[in-house]
Design a protein around this motif. Sequence first.
Motif, PDB file in Angstrom:
ATOM      1  N   GLN A 210       0.848  -1.191   0.000  1.00  0.00           N
ATOM      2  CA  GLN A 210       0.000   0.000   0.000  1.00  0.00           C
ATOM      3  C   GLN A 210       0.883   1.241   0.000  1.00  0.00           C
ATOM      4  O   GLN A 210       1.879   1.308   0.717  1.00  0.00           O
ATOM      5  N   ILE A 211       0.516   2.221  -0.825  1.00  0.00           N
ATOM      6  CA  ILE A 211       1.249   3.483  -0.940  1.00  0.00           C
ATOM      7  C   ILE A 211       0.722   4.466   0.096  1.00  0.00           C
ATOM      8  O   ILE A 211      -0.478   4.521   0.375  1.00  0.00           O
ATOM      9  N   GLY A 212       1.637   5.250   0.676  1.00  0.00           N
ATOM     10  CA  GLY A 212       1.227   6.269   1.634  1.00  0.00           C
ATOM     11  C   GLY A 212       2.270   7.362   1.762  1.00  0.00           C
ATOM     12  O   GLY A 212       3.391   7.245   1.247  1.00  0.00           O
ATOM     13  N   PRO A 213       1.936   8.449   2.462  1.00  0.00           N
ATOM     14  CA  PRO A 213       2.840   9.597   2.575  1.00  0.00           C
ATOM     15  C   PRO A 213       3.758   9.546   3.792  1.00  0.00           C
ATOM     16  O   PRO A 213       3.414   8.989   4.836  1.00  0.00           O
ATOM     17  N   LEU A 214       4.931  10.149   3.635  1.00  0.00           N
ATOM     18  CA  LEU A 214       5.822  10.484   4.746  1.00  0.00           C
ATOM     19  C   LEU A 214       5.944  11.998   4.753  1.00  0.00           C
ATOM     20  O   LEU A 214       6.195  12.618   3.713  1.00  0.00           O
ATOM     21  N   ALA A 215       5.737  12.597   5.922  1.00  0.00           N
ATOM     22  CA  ALA A 215       5.718  14.055   6.033  1.00  0.00           C
ATOM     23  C   ALA A 215       6.220  14.452   7.411  1.00  0.00           C
ATOM     24  O   ALA A 215       6.513  13.604   8.247  1.00  0.00           O
ATOM     25  N   ARG A 216       6.289  15.764   7.650  1.00  0.00           N
ATOM     26  CA  ARG A 216       6.798  16.214   8.949  1.00  0.00           C
ATOM     27  C   ARG A 216       5.689  16.523   9.949  1.00  0.00           C
ATOM     28  O   ARG A 216       5.980  16.907  11.085  1.00  0.00           O
ATOM     29  N   SER A 217       4.432  16.355   9.552  1.00  0.00           N
ATOM     30  CA  SER A 217       3.330  16.548  10.497  1.00  0.00           C
ATOM     31  C   SER A 217       2.161  15.672  10.087  1.00  0.00           C
ATOM     32  O   SER A 217       2.047  15.257   8.922  1.00  0.00           O
TER      33      SER A 217
END
Length: 486
Positions: A210-217
């Motif tokens: 499954q694709i998903g985001p990595l972010a700072r918040s």
Amino acid sequence: MTNETHRSVQELVRALRQRDVKPSEVTASSLAAIQKVDPEVGSFLSVDEEGATTAAKALDEAADTSAPLFGVPYALKDNMVTNGLRTTAGSRILETYIPPYNATVADKLAATGGVLIGKTNMDEFAMGSSTENSAYQLTRNPYALDRVPGGSSGGSAAAVAAGLVPFALGSDTGGSIRQPASFCGVVGLKPTYGRVSRFGLIAFASSLDQIGPLARSVEDAAYVLGLISGHDPLDSTSAPKSTEDFTADLDKGVKGLRIGVVRDIDTEGLHPGVRSAVDAAVAALQGAGAEVVEVSLPNSHYAIAAYYLIAPAEASSNLSRFDGVRYGHRAAGATLLQMYERSRSEGFGMEVKRRIMIGTYALSSGYYDAYYKRAQQMRTLILRDFEAAFANCDVIATPTAPTPAFRLGEKMEDPLAMYLNDVYTIPANLAGIPGISVPCGTVDGLPVGLQLLGRAFDEKTLLRVAHAYEQVRGDILPAPQVGVGR
């Protein structure tokens, strides 16, 4: 030049829409940061300087600035195909592969005005927990250059942690977004299976990826999820769900919600500092108004064993397409069979070969029922455990990983020790439920993560709890050893 890409996605969008800064300036800032920092970190396998600059300059002239990601740079893990831009999946067998089409997520981000900066390093075919299985280079943890960034989405996590891009996409088959997020001190979200299209994602294990985001918040992760999710007719496993605004309920707090704490969790190998940080995070949520209840996941002890039969079996099938005939590396051979053997022997690394052999054995005649079928039956029991637990709570809290980031090379000679890094993340993939890792403290100056798990397709509640924790937690992480903008 100031580093624009260390600002949050939402801050950048506002600044770009108001024309406080130009898309070309933000892109130039990201490219300059990569040139300055990435020789030490090694998060990018390829940087599309020309394509990014051209796209950003075109946005400079745009009359309409209302696109959701207008001018915001981002990176993609190198297992998401990009039209005209090399995509390797971290493997020599795809060293020269230039796809003729885009992954659905790449099309969606481009359509929302985002600027693709480049492709990030990863464990070969997403098989690994440290990004050391990449055929091309090591990626180092921005918090300590002698430590791994986690895997398999280590390049994406490191790029975000170092301030090179405000967000990146990764893929999660057994923890490959959440574990590197924990190691690198960023937020990593694995959506419900089927929430985000897998079309154009080079497959490892089709029922788990499954694709998903990595972010700072959490807010940024929620915002990006809203842009990449939704039904896709090109993906037969895509859920018939419409796109949602996952930021809508973030500020509702946790009063009245129940946080499940697993009483029978496997604590072997769990670092005391990680356990203390997670306990403190749960206490903070309780102090914010949540009720803490005990839940049981009795079959989660078998998750790793089940996973390492199911995932390699699916990999054995999926990777059979890389045969040297249609695309990718092709070795010379006197016969067709010899060409197959040499192409795959030269193109695949040791971990990929190991998993192909395990999977082929598990699917072979006489062993299918004893191994693969029983693993799938255990998967059903794990899913039922979660269903029973969620009858008594809204989210479940666990550590993301049992330890902080370990040293480069520390576990490469011991595959079983490496596999145990995913002990807390794998159950969510087997059950298909969403999970998120949020930084919750440090051990010896290295970040550790709180994992929150939610009901299938209830990302809104999951993100609401994660955001609430982020607010009561405050800014607890030190600046990384290398990076820009802090």
